[in-house]
Design a protein around this motif. Structure first.
Motif, PDB file in Angstrom:
ATOM      1  N   MET A   1      57.491  48.876  47.034  1.00  0.00           N
ATOM      2  CA  MET A   1      57.406  47.456  46.841  1.00  0.00           C
ATOM      3  C   MET A   1      55.933  47.116  46.127  1.00  0.00           C
ATOM      4  N   ASP A   2      55.908  45.909  45.468  1.00  0.00           N
ATOM      5  CA  ASP A   2      54.623  45.615  44.912  1.00  0.00           C
ATOM      6  C   ASP A   2      53.811  44.711  46.110  1.00  0.00           C
ATOM      7  N   ASP A   3      52.702  44.635  45.591  1.00  0.00           N
ATOM      8  CA  ASP A   3      51.709  43.881  46.679  1.00  0.00           C
ATOM      9  C   ASP A   3      52.043  42.316  46.561  1.00  0.00           C
ATOM     10  N   THR A  19      62.487  21.553  51.467  1.00  0.00           N
ATOM     11  CA  THR A  19      63.033  23.124  51.478  1.00  0.00           C
ATOM     12  C   THR A  19      62.461  23.485  50.166  1.00  0.00           C
ATOM     13  N   CYS A  20      61.578  24.379  50.438  1.00  0.00           N
ATOM     14  CA  CYS A  20      60.906  25.080  49.457  1.00  0.00           C
ATOM     15  C   CYS A  20      61.093  26.627  49.204  1.00  0.00           C
ATOM     16  N   VAL A  21      61.498  26.790  47.956  1.00  0.00           N
ATOM     17  CA  VAL A  21      61.740  28.156  47.420  1.00  0.00           C
ATOM     18  C   VAL A  21      60.503  28.708  46.537  1.00  0.00           C
ATOM     19  N   GLU A  22      60.281  29.622  46.709  1.00  0.00           N
ATOM     20  CA  GLU A  22      59.288  30.437  45.721  1.00  0.00           C
ATOM     21  C   GLU A  22      59.775  31.580  45.308  1.00  0.00           C
ATOM     22  N   VAL A  23      59.430  31.881  43.785  1.00  0.00           N
ATOM     23  CA  VAL A  23      59.682  32.826  43.067  1.00  0.00           C
ATOM     24  C   VAL A  23      58.521  33.604  42.291  1.00  0.00           C
ATOM     25  N   ASP A  28      59.620  44.656  36.589  1.00  0.00           N
ATOM     26  CA  ASP A  28      61.192  45.186  37.101  1.00  0.00           C
ATOM     27  C   ASP A  28      61.578  44.156  38.093  1.00  0.00           C
ATOM     28  N   THR A  29      61.121  43.597  38.920  1.00  0.00           N
ATOM     29  CA  THR A  29      61.499  42.701  40.030  1.00  0.00           C
ATOM     30  C   THR A  29      61.308  41.357  40.117  1.00  0.00           C
ATOM     31  N   VAL A  30      62.103  40.588  40.664  1.00  0.00           N
ATOM     32  CA  VAL A  30      61.988  39.216  40.954  1.00  0.00           C
ATOM     33  C   VAL A  30      61.995  39.076  42.384  1.00  0.00           C
ATOM     34  N   TYR A  31      60.888  38.384  42.982  1.00  0.00           N
ATOM     35  CA  TYR A  31      61.184  38.411  44.764  1.00  0.00           C
ATOM     36  C   TYR A  31      61.393  36.521  44.892  1.00  0.00           C
ATOM     37  N   VAL A  32      61.852  36.388  45.987  1.00  0.00           N
ATOM     38  CA  VAL A  32      62.430  35.090  46.261  1.00  0.00           C
ATOM     39  C   VAL A  32      61.898  35.002  47.725  1.00  0.00           C
ATOM     40  N   ARG A  33      61.091  33.658  48.100  1.00  0.00           N
ATOM     41  CA  ARG A  33      60.811  33.545  49.569  1.00  0.00           C
ATOM     42  C   ARG A  33      60.861  32.132  49.864  1.00  0.00           C
ATOM     43  N   ASN A  34      60.860  31.898  51.253  1.00  0.00           N
ATOM     44  CA  ASN A  34      60.782  30.476  51.700  1.00  0.00           C
ATOM     45  C   ASN A  34      59.466  30.117  51.847  1.00  0.00           C
ATOM     46  N   SER A  46      66.395  42.889  41.079  1.00  0.00           N
ATOM     47  CA  SER A  46      66.139  43.636  39.915  1.00  0.00           C
ATOM     48  C   SER A  46      66.291  42.608  38.765  1.00  0.00           C
ATOM     49  N   ARG A  47      65.655  42.713  37.557  1.00  0.00           N
ATOM     50  CA  ARG A  47      65.846  41.748  36.662  1.00  0.00           C
ATOM     51  C   ARG A  47      67.138  41.591  36.291  1.00  0.00           C
ATOM     52  N   ALA A  48      68.024  42.699  36.125  1.00  0.00           N
ATOM     53  CA  ALA A  48      69.359  42.601  35.978  1.00  0.00           C
ATOM     54  C   ALA A  48      70.149  41.594  36.982  1.00  0.00           C
ATOM     55  N   GLU A  49      70.239  41.681  38.072  1.00  0.00           N
ATOM     56  CA  GLU A  49      70.530  41.066  39.324  1.00  0.00           C
ATOM     57  C   GLU A  49      70.080  39.531  39.173  1.00  0.00           C
ATOM     58  N   TRP A  50      68.763  39.182  38.835  1.00  0.00           N
ATOM     59  CA  TRP A  50      68.326  38.083  38.832  1.00  0.00           C
ATOM     60  C   TRP A  50      69.043  37.263  37.707  1.00  0.00           C
ATOM     61  N   GLY A  51      68.894  37.879  36.295  1.00  0.00           N
ATOM     62  CA  GLY A  51      69.595  37.499  35.214  1.00  0.00           C
ATOM     63  C   GLY A  51      71.244  37.098  35.382  1.00  0.00           C
TER      64      GLY A  51
END
Length: 66
Positions: A1-3, A19-23, A28-34, A46-51
């Motif tokens: 996993m990336d830092d 309600t805040c969502v950050e991306v 290669d990867t997209v991360y989502v967090r509260n 993955s980029r494909a899943e996010w797309g």
């Protein structure tokens, strides 16, 4: 996993103060967090899943959850 702490996190322009969502993403990867509970962790796509998610959201596939 990336830092994930060194990534550039973005908040949606549709987010209100409650309600805040950050991306954040890498090549290669997209991360989502509260942003109100960052210590809980992140969800990684993955980029494909996010797309596929963005395509489905634009098509209204998730409107029943809103």
């Amino acid at each position: 996993m990336d830092d994930i702490e060194t990534l550039e996190w973005r908040v949606s322009s549709y987010t209100d103060n409650e309600t805040c969502v950050e991306v954040a993403g890498t090549a290669d990867t997209v991360y989502v967090r509260n942003s109100n509970a960052r210590d809980v962790g992140v969800v990684a796509f993955s980029r494909a899943e996010w797309g596929a998610f963005l395509k489905g959201a634009a098509a209204g596939e998730f409107d029943q959850f809103g």
